[in-house]
Design an enzyme around this catalytic site. Sequence first.
Site, PDB file in Angstrom:
ATOM      1  N   HIS A   1      -2.773  -3.557  -5.659  1.00 17.21           N
ATOM      2  CA  HIS A   1      -3.127  -3.298  -4.135  1.00 17.21           C
ATOM      3  C   HIS A   1      -4.577  -3.606  -4.090  1.00 17.21           C
ATOM      4  CE1 HIS A   1      -3.748   0.294  -1.016  1.00 17.21           C
ATOM      5  NE2 HIS A   1      -3.494  -0.976  -0.577  1.00 17.21           N
TER       6      HIS A   1
ATOM      7  N   ASN B   1      -4.698   6.325  -0.926  1.00 20.28           N
ATOM      8  CA  ASN B   1      -3.676   6.777   0.386  1.00 20.28           C
ATOM      9  C   ASN B   1      -3.269   8.215   0.252  1.00 20.28           C
ATOM     10  OD1 ASN B   1      -4.405   4.364   1.532  1.00 20.28           O
ATOM     11  ND2 ASN B   1      -2.480   3.682   1.685  1.00 20.28           N
TER      12      ASN B   1
ATOM     13  N   SER C   1       1.039  -1.273  -0.012  1.00 20.47           N
ATOM     14  CA  SER C   1       0.097  -0.001  -0.109  1.00 20.47           C
ATOM     15  C   SER C   1       0.939   1.192   0.008  1.00 20.47           C
ATOM     16  CB  SER C   1      -0.777   0.044   1.315  1.00 20.47           C
ATOM     17  OG  SER C   1      -0.123   0.011   2.349  1.00 20.47           O
TER      18      SER C   1
ATOM     19  N   GLU D   1      -6.191  -1.141  -6.865  1.00 24.21           N
ATOM     20  CA  GLU D   1      -5.082  -0.318  -7.524  1.00 24.21           C
ATOM     21  C   GLU D   1      -4.090  -0.822  -8.464  1.00 24.21           C
ATOM     22  OE1 GLU D   1      -5.195   3.883  -5.036  1.00 24.21           O
ATOM     23  OE2 GLU D   1      -4.115   2.119  -4.045  1.00 24.21           O
TER      24      GLU D   1
END
Length: 603
Positions: free
Chosen positions: A459, A509, A438, A471
Amino acid sequence: MADNQSQGNELTHIESVGLAGFGTMGSGIAEVAARAGFPVTAYVPNERAAAIGTARLKFSTQKAVDAGKLAADERQGILDMVEVTTDPKSLADCDLIIEAVPEDLELKCQVLAELDAIVKADAVFASNTSALSVTELAVSTGRPSRVVGMHFFNPAPVLTFVEPVSTVTTDDTALELSRHFLDRLGRTVVEVGDRSGFIANALLFGYLNHAVSMYAERYASREDIDAAMRFGCGYPMGPLALVDLIGLDTTYDVLDAMYHESRDVLDAPAPLLKQLVTAGKLGRKSGQGFYTYDGPGSGTVVADRLTPAASADAAAAAGRPISRVGVVGTGTMASGIIEVFAKSGYDVTFVARSQDKVERVQAAVAKSLDRAVSKGRMTQEARDEVLGRITGATEREALADVDLVLEAIAEDLDIKLELFADLDRICKPGAVLATTTSSLPVVAMAAATERPADVIGMHFFNPAPIMKLVEVVTTVETADDVTATVVDLTRKVGKHPVLCGDRAGFIVNALLFPYLNDAVKMLSAHYATADDIDTAMTKGCGLPMGPFALLDVVGNDVSLAIQEVLYKEFREPGYAPAPMLRDVVTAGFLGRKTGRGFRSYAR
């Protein structure tokens, strides 16, 4: 300028409302006030504005009738309660004047000063500004002690949250009258001081600005940025679609006001915003913004030159065949990924460090499938078939014949580098090597192999069986057919792939954690409590969780680590972890997993 309150302060209850402005927000506020039984007089500059506002009010109330939320006679009663006028003197006897004109300081001051000379001395003035200084607005009148902020959210008839704003000049009587008024409207309120953006916009618009910058840098497509935040965070809208709804001009004005107060470069409007506004691309209201709509005011997106072509078949044709999948890891994420692939019909071989861990993973997957059976989502036969596709092993050599291997081990770069070097030795030529990291650089793992073109990020989000987003992270080395393979595979296992490059935070993120960090900074500045901040973001912005509830779920140690990675990568001072976040981690207050974070939990 003398305070008009000195001429009389007899108002004890608000019984009538005057509105300056009858646009989207003004008509929405009028509807809310009329529904609560307040007669409303709306002042507009010309007959055209009156007609547009009236049509908007009629449309909104009819929509409520059609949805079964309002009776036809109640609708007519609301319409009868609202008078629209082009004569400002019609507001002279109103108890509360709410200003809802466009977000321009000079215009707002001009309107308030004009009405100040007309409206009775003890009336309360309120501004619906979302970012401008209420203090500056207050001193443009002769009654600064009677001026408050009253920030409704759009659409006002739907979103029940309001931020009442007091200034250093606001007296207790004006604030108390405002409280009683909002209570009669049935609004959820969080009282705040006069700071640009208040709670909700100060946190929301920084996030929106970052998303615009991410798109402007061509890091990811508009569709993928929006899908990432919807599927990865459960947000009701993606950030670029939300900017189109709010209006690019309004977004620019709010950010500009925030920047002029904070001087934080992260608040400075992204240059692309100014370019689009200058070009007249204001979002839904103009029919084009980041997306193109089928007409001004419509929410229906239509294809344009930036719309990606349907490519599922092309991706499948261009990719490599995948029938056997390998997984390395035994944690929650690994178990969830194993379940996802096996439920989608793939034979899965997973590797654990001991037979005991092999059995734990098999038990975890079986328990998850048993829940699905008990809830009627899966038959016992299907459950047994899924488990039959899963094979556990304690030696990595068991992965020699898989077509794709996905690692889901500890988020430690040295450990992952050793694993990828070993997978390079073990796996057959042409096998795809994927990581579910991540935050770590995918290219570093690729460099640990002799086949960097075969390495990619994949991800998943936790819990993997439930969360729809993956992702797909490509490096400068990743081969096109590997990308096509993973995009196709992601779709085949029922997930939504978004493409992005190999940099810290990827999409989700990189957008989420600076927002959480800003919330911690706001708390540490004693501007609002954690409860008030969470309420503002859930009730005002429609987010599924407030930032502090989410921090405690994610883990404050995890959040700190991700924020440190972002700061190290982008070297942006505003990304530096909030000192309070570091302090709670140092104290061992990591969130729900320790029983205490920003809140305390029963254990």
